[in-house]
Design a protein around this motif. Structure first.
Motif: not given
Length: 232
Positions: A132-134, A184-187, A202-206, A226-227
């Motif tokens: 899990v990076s960013s 990249d989970p996002g903010y 949930t969005e962050g774990s997609d 997720r995008d």
């Protein structure tokens, strides 16, 4: 055959949601937690297994790997999620000790855990590693999005994630037959940002769940949100 999955830092936030979703997908999930009480509570609520695991302590990591070997004989999916924010200060006010502590958790923690579990991952028929990076660690995104305000993106945190993404790329070459990718989970609204994130867990774990469940012909050595793919 059951899929044995370990999520480090799985007692809260994105890690907990990842564990929940992968269990829902049929995985036999173990969560690693440094705090025994919080870990037991989360494991009970999620209906998953618990591994006492402090990713900054080699003995703790080795004990966790030994336990998984004794109980299951292999590991199919490793999600290196546990991380710290580190100090939130301008870079010129950051000490080497601050940097060492953040790198110890966010980079060396993933290194310790991955290396300890490599023999068990090699025993799997479809091993996956998700770090899990960013996006904040991406050179391209930093330049494009002008992410230089330390009050929004702590520079030390970004540096640790840059290093973690490179570690991911190196592992993807060093471990043929194992799909190793970064998410990249996002903010996302978690304790790491004091609940300031704009996405749900949930969005962050997609992206994490997607990479943890890749087919055998899936990619390796990519950074995914997720995008879609994120440039290095």
């Amino acid at each position: 055959m059951e899929t044995i999955t370990l999520v480090t830092g799985g007692n809260k936030g994105i890690g907990r949601e990842t564990a929940r979703r992968l269990k829902e997908a049929g995985h036999t999930v173990l969560i690693g937690a440094r705090d025994p009480e919080r870990g037991r509570t989360a494991a009970t609520e999620l209906g998953v297994g618990l591994l006492p695991l402090d990713i900054t302590e080699q003995a703790s990591v080795d004990d966790a790997a030994a336990q998984v070997r004794a109980d299951y004989g292999r590991l199919d999916v490793l999600v290196n999620n546990a991380a710290v924010t580190g100090v939130v200060t301008p870079l010129e006010q950051t000490t080497a000790e601050d940097a060492a502590a953040a790198l110890d958790a966010n980079l060396l923690g993933a290194l310790r855990v991955t290396n300890a579990f490599v023999p068990l991952l090699r025993a799997s028929q479809h091993a996956r590693v998700v770090n899990v990076s960013s996006r904040v660690g991406s050179f391209a995104a930093t330049l494009e999005l002008d992410m230089f305000d330390w009050r929004v993106v702590p520079p030390l945190y970004a540096i640790t994630k840059t290093a973690l993404t490179m570690l991911t790329l190196k592992y993807s070459r060093a471990l043929p037959g194992i799909l190793v990718n970064a998410a990249d989970p996002g903010y996302t609204k978690t304790d790491l940002n004091d609940g300031q994130g704009t996405q749900t867990v949930t969005e962050g774990s997609d992206a994490i769940v997607h990479l943890a469940t890749l087919p055998d012909d899936g990619p390796t050595g990519i950074l995914l949100s997720r995008d879609g793919s994120v440039a290095w």
